[in-house]
Write a protein that holds these residues in place. Structure first.
Motif, short mmCIF file in Angstrom:
data_model
loop_
_atom_site.label_atom_id
_atom_site.label_comp_id
_atom_site.label_asym_id
_atom_site.label_seq_id
_atom_site.Cartn_x
_atom_site.Cartn_y
_atom_site.Cartn_z
N ASP B 8 0.84 -1.20 0.00
CA ASP B 8 0.00 0.00 0.00
C ASP B 8 0.88 1.25 0.00
OD1 ASP B 8 -2.38 -1.48 0.13
OD2 ASP B 8 -2.16 -1.72 2.30
N LEU B 9 1.99 1.15 0.74
CA LEU B 9 2.88 2.31 0.85
C LEU B 9 4.33 1.84 0.81
CD1 LEU B 9 3.32 5.41 1.57
CD2 LEU B 9 3.42 4.66 3.95
N VAL B 10 5.13 2.50 -0.02
CA VAL B 10 6.56 2.26 -0.03
C VAL B 10 7.24 3.55 0.43
CG1 VAL B 10 8.58 1.72 -1.43
CG2 VAL B 10 6.41 0.59 -1.90
N VAL B 11 8.03 3.44 1.51
CA VAL B 11 8.72 4.60 2.04
C VAL B 11 10.19 4.49 1.66
CG1 VAL B 11 9.28 5.89 4.14
CG2 VAL B 11 7.12 4.63 3.99
N VAL B 12 10.75 5.56 1.12
CA VAL B 12 12.17 5.57 0.79
C VAL B 12 12.88 6.42 1.83
CG1 VAL B 12 13.90 6.03 -0.99
CG2 VAL B 12 11.57 5.38 -1.65
N GLY B 13 13.64 5.76 2.70
CA GLY B 13 14.36 6.47 3.75
C GLY B 13 13.75 6.21 5.11
N ALA B 14 14.55 5.63 6.02
CA ALA B 14 14.01 5.26 7.33
C ALA B 14 14.52 6.20 8.42
CB ALA B 14 14.37 3.82 7.66
N ILE B 34 9.71 -0.33 3.71
CA ILE B 34 10.57 0.83 3.90
C ILE B 34 11.98 0.48 3.44
CG2 ILE B 34 11.09 0.34 6.34
CD1 ILE B 34 10.85 3.46 6.75
N ILE B 35 12.55 1.37 2.64
CA ILE B 35 13.85 1.10 2.03
C ILE B 35 14.88 2.02 2.67
CG2 ILE B 35 15.13 1.19 -0.15
CD1 ILE B 35 12.27 0.92 -1.50
N GLU B 36 16.00 1.44 3.11
CA GLU B 36 17.03 2.26 3.77
C GLU B 36 18.40 1.75 3.36
OE1 GLU B 36 17.19 5.08 5.83
OE2 GLU B 36 19.32 4.71 5.46
N GLU B 37 19.25 2.68 2.90
CA GLU B 37 20.59 2.26 2.46
C GLU B 37 21.58 2.24 3.60
OE1 GLU B 37 22.79 4.81 -0.12
OE2 GLU B 37 21.88 6.63 0.66
N ASP B 38 21.31 3.01 4.65
CA ASP B 38 22.25 3.04 5.78
C ASP B 38 21.58 2.32 6.95
OD1 ASP B 38 24.31 3.58 7.49
OD2 ASP B 38 24.15 5.75 7.40
N GLN B 137 1.13 4.01 -3.02
CA GLN B 137 1.68 5.32 -2.68
C GLN B 137 3.16 5.16 -2.41
OE1 GLN B 137 -0.08 8.29 -2.38
NE2 GLN B 137 -1.93 7.23 -3.07
N VAL B 138 3.91 6.19 -2.81
CA VAL B 138 5.34 6.20 -2.51
C VAL B 138 5.62 7.46 -1.70
CG1 VAL B 138 7.67 6.34 -3.47
CG2 VAL B 138 5.92 4.96 -4.63
N MET B 139 6.31 7.28 -0.57
CA MET B 139 6.67 8.44 0.25
C MET B 139 8.18 8.59 0.25
SD MET B 139 5.33 9.37 4.03
CE MET B 139 6.41 8.61 5.18
N LEU B 140 8.66 9.72 -0.24
CA LEU B 140 10.09 9.98 -0.30
C LEU B 140 10.51 10.69 0.98
CD1 LEU B 140 10.35 11.26 -3.98
CD2 LEU B 140 10.78 8.95 -3.11
N ALA B 141 11.48 10.10 1.68
CA ALA B 141 11.91 10.66 2.96
C ALA B 141 13.42 10.47 3.09
CB ALA B 141 11.17 9.95 4.10
N THR B 142 14.14 10.92 2.04
CA THR B 142 15.58 10.66 1.99
C THR B 142 16.39 11.68 2.76
OG1 THR B 142 15.65 11.83 -0.11
CG2 THR B 142 15.45 9.44 -0.20
#
Lengths: 434, 464
Positions: B8-14, B34-38, B137-142
């Motif tokens: 339902d929701l993909v968040v980029v940045g935790a 939720i996607i987080e690179e660090d 929905q995509v939420m950008l939170a980088t």
């Protein structure tokens, strides 16, 4: 010589009207009988003509205001010539403030401390303010908006000197409000839908509801709220009617001057069935179901300004040709906005014809205080199974769905289904006396 | 590319915006990835707010002991400071909270996908270019990253940003901090307490540009008292490596000067992490500074994509990001909530004395209301402050002149950041001086200063 323009009688039981739109400006020269202003009542729209030729010297009622019959709308100087300047100001648009949301449970409205102080200071009644803060709390902004809105920018008499405003601190005095164009969009900043949140965004089109739209909206909600709507649908083979119409339409047009449509057949069938099922020709009044002697059929007609429902009076006493003529007259007058208020009153049952794009079927909302409404679907040729020479065969027939919405307070399923089944039978028998 | 399926929701940045938004979404019944690179928790939890608070707690303790120890009967001769251990504590603090965030993801059944997210369309994000995650929905939170001016090369030895400083176990003998914003001031205080000779260079003519000037001036006086050299109206020009040290050229009113030091901390600003996010291809518009343009429901120019926190513009604060993360999800989820209100976002700086404010400055209030009721109360008049030897600073309450509505509060002093919320609540509730005055403040507390300042605004101070 100054001639008053008064709001005339607009029909039986019409006591007031709302000014919808001024068609002339102050200073404009007008002919006798030239439409000056559009007014709306809960029954009918009307244009008020100039009683005499001359110059409009003063407009006395702003758009959006509701006034009783007999009120002076404007003054015309009949002696002034066509040389009069047309440079006077536009009539000011008075945007009525949105009605406040009722405080839940009738409790005193919640306001923030400073909002309460500002309200007391500026004479704003908190119960009339819509709260936009946390939990619907009334904020200082809400109060200030309400105070500004009730200040003199909205005066209906632009020519008169503005009444003095309640004292406001110089620092927070509202900037002078310019009169917007007559149909400018209402200011919705801070306004709230009753449920859910939506902030108006750039690119959204904000269409203010016309007075007619508001009345329609109110009636729709009232009806859904009042009558438990139940629906039933019949599939009607219109082959017989279509054949009858095809045979008769040439001669009919010659004799009457207008084309014969399917609508009179449906109305005629409805009227015949109503005589057999009087409970559908009724109203719920207090604790009684009143079955009516007369059958007056409302015909829902879509016009460019919205939905109107003129009424065919005593439809059960009309011949097919008389019925067709009455429907033709009402719908053409509806489209040219020439209906009188009386044309719209007293219906006992309604037939809705959404026209060519009516789709398969749909359930209409009951026109109060009636207890039923019949909606026509599109007529489409379909393969259906018929007995041909004693054997089942697939044949092509023009089919139409008729959907009945009925008020379950007054009507149970059996009579409602029986009524609709009877309408179908009459149409399929196609025994109409043309 | 393999697929992780549709959420339902993909968040980029935790970070504090993304992870809080993700939890709120899960509470509303959404399936969330939720996607987080660090590390989960973002800059705030790993490389900002939290680990620096560990360092500042150490610095505060050092200052209390060295400056006031004698007063309390504590002899500090022979005091040994091991900054490396302080760094260890700081990292452990971050680790613990980072694990806490991961636990919250599990508890709320949020799928954490490690890797770098990049928009692959209006409803999909690719992770490391390998895995495709789709969402309604995509939420950008980088978030944002440290910004360094051209010519200043960050090497982690001589030139650092806060990111490197948080892992550096050395205390330089001479430190120059470029920028007197929150980050620069906090590090200056920490290093000064652990023995550095610190100089702060700031282009603006006050510390903490944006703060009430009186508050900034009080802070500057206190820093001078701590032997921290604060140079305002001073511009960084050039940096030269000189042997083991660094020579920094700065200028003030056209006059150049060279500052010799062992280390430079660049704390000039941050910029949004909007590069290489696939914004262009997806049609998401950014402004000329790289912040994603959003409407007042935080939606970007692409309807299915929202942006929150630092990425969506200032103020670049963790609590603003969290608030926006929650709001963005609630707008999408149809929660009946009010509009997002940025007027009452508090600002807190945690050096000693602390600085905290919310709402309008005195000057802004005078501009808006034509005049203002202003009340001040110094901590030198507070019994609790005197007892604890924390008498620096004051409280200033700003109210509108006509109705006494509390419109701003500006604090500098020992407990400033913890005292502020009373004033934040006052702003949110549109309280007036009456309600503050009608509230019994326990005695003795530092919070009495708020009551006294409010009384002063009405010309009825009792204890000053």
């Amino acid at each position: 010589m100054s001639v008053p323009v008064l709001l005339p009688e607009l029909g039986e039981s019409v006591v007031e009207a709302t000014v919808a739109k001024w068609l002339v400006k102050e200073g404009e020269a007008v002919e006798r009988d030239q439409p000056l202003v559009e007014v709306t009542t809960d029954k009918v729209d009307a244009e008020i003509p100039a009683p005499d030729a001359g110059v409009v010297v003063q407009i006395l009622v702003a758009e959006g205001e509701t006034i009783p019959v007999g009120t002076e709308l404007a003054k015309i100087d009949a002696a002034a010539g066509a040389t009069a300047s047309a440079a006077s100001a536009d009539p000011e648009a008075a945007v009525a403030p949105a009605p406040p949301a009722a405080a839940p449970g009738g409790a005193a409205p919640k306001a923030t401390p400073v909002a309460a102080r500002v309200a007391a200071d500026r004479g704003v009644e908190l119960s009339e303010v819509r709260g936009t803060g946390v939990s619907g709390r009334i904020t200082r902004d809400d109060v200030e908006r309400a105070a500004d809105a009730s200040e003199p920018a909205a005066t209906p008499k632009p020519a008169a000197p503005p009444p003095s405003a309640p004292a406001a601190p110089a620092s927070s005095a509202p900037a002078a409000r310019s009169a917007g164009p007559p149909d400018s969009a209402p200011d919705l900043s801070g306004a709230k839908a009753r449920f859910g949140y939506y902030a108006i965004q750039e690119g959204d089109r904000v269409v203010p509801m016309s007075p007619l739209r508001k009345i329609v909206a109110e009636h729709m909600v009232y009806s859904k709220h009042t009558s438990p709507h139940v629906g039933t649908v019949a599939e009607v083979d219109m082959g017989g009617v279509a054949a009858l119409r095809a045979r008769a339409k040439g001669a009919f047009k010659e004799a009457h001057g207008f084309g014969l449509t399917f609508l009179p057949f449906i109305v005629h069938a409805t009227v015949r069935a109503l005589r057999e099922f009087p409970v559908l020709n009724a109203s719920v009044i207090e604790d009684a179901i009143v079955e009516k002697r007369d059958i007056h059929i409302g015909i829902a007609v879509e016009t460019e300004k919205g939905l109107v429902v003129p009424v065919v009076r005593n439809a059960d006493r009309l011949s097919m040709a008389g019925l067709a003529a009455e429907i033709e007259d009402l719908s053409s007058r509806a489209r040219s906005k020439k209906l009188s208020a009386d044309d719209l009153q007293g219906g006992t049952f309604t037939v809705s014809n959404p026209g060519r794009q009516g789709n398969l079927y749909g359930f209409a909302i009951i026109n109060q205080p009636q207890v039923g409404i019949l909606r026509m679907g599109e007529m489409v040729k379909r393969p259906v199974v018929r007995a041909v020479d004693g054997a089942d065969a697939i044949v092509i027939r023009p089919m139409m769905h008729l959907a009945l919405s009925y008020d379950h307070r007054a009507v149970d399923g059996a009579p409602a289904n029986g009524f609709l089944y009877r309408v179908r039978e009459i149409l399929e028998e196609a025994d109409f006396d043309l | 590319m393999s697929s992780k399926g549709r959420f339902d929701l993909v968040v980029v940045g935790a970070g504090p915006g993304g992870y809080v938004g993700a939890i709120r979404a899960a509470q509303l019944g959404m399936r969330v990835a939720i996607i987080e690179e660090d590390r989960p928790g973002g800059v705030c939890l790993n490389w900002g707010c939290i680990p620096t608070k560990a360092l500042l707690s150490g610095a505060e303790l050092v200052e209390d002991l060295t400056r006031h120890g004698e007063t309390f009967g504590i002899t500090t001769a022979g005091l040994v400071l091991d900054y490396g251990k302080l760094i260890d504590h700081s990292r452990k603090t971050a680790d613990r909270l980072c694990k806490g965030v991961q636990g919250l993801f599990k508890k709320n059944q949020i799928e954490l996908i490690p890797g770098r997210g990049r928009l692959a369309g209006p409803n999909s994000v690719s992770v490391n270019g390998e895995v495709l995650v789709e969402g309604d929905q995509v939420m950008l939170a980088t978030g944002s990253s440290e910004w360094v001016p051209p010519g200043l090369e960050v090497d982690g030895e001589r030139v650092l940003t806060s990111r490197e400083a948080l892992e550096s176990r050395q205390v330089p003998a001479r430190l120059v901090v470029i920028g007197a914003g929150a980050v620069g001031i906090e590090f200056a205080y920490v290093y000064a307490m652990y023995g550095s000779q610190v100089t702060i260079v700031e282009m603006a003519d006050q510390m903490l540009p944006g703060a009430d000037p009186e508050v900034a001036a009080a802070l500057q006086r206190e820093f001078r008292r701590k032997q921290i050299d604060v140079r305002l109206g001073t511009r960084y020009e050039e940096l030269k490596q000189a042997g083991a040290g660094v020579t920094l050229t700065v200028s003030k009113e056209g006059q150049s000067e060279e500052l010799v030091c062992d280390q430079v901390l660049a704390a000039i600003g941050r910029r949004p992490r909007s590069q290489d996010l696939g914004l262009d291809e997806a049609g998401v518009q950014v402004d000329d500074k790289g912040f994603v343009r959003v409407d007042d429901t935080l939606r970007s120019s692409v309807a299915s994509i929202s942006a929150i926190g630092d990425l969506a513009g200032g103020p670049l604060l963790a609590h603003k990001a969290s608030e926006e993360g929650i709001a963005a999800v609630e707008f999408v989820g149809g929660v009946d909530r009010g509009p997002l209100d940025h007027a009452a976002i508090p600002a807190c700086i945690y050096c000693q004395p602390q600085v905290a404010w919310v709402g309008l400055t005195e000057a802004q209030a005078r501009e808006k209301y034509g005049d203002a009721k202003v009340g001040k109360f110094p901590f030198t008049a507070s019994g609790k402050a005197i007892a604890g030897q924390h008498t620096a600073g004051f409280v200033k309450v700003v109210a509108d002149p006509e109705y006494g509505q509390i419109v701003g509060a500006h604090l500098v002093g020992h407990g400033a950041t913890e005292l502020l919320p009373e004033m934040g609540l006052a702003l949110t509730l549109e309280a007036t001086t009456r309600e503050i005055i009608a509230t019994t403040h326990a005695h003795p507390t530092l919070s009495e200063a708020l009551l006294e300042a409010t009384l002063a605004a009405e010309g009825r101070a009792l204890n000053f």
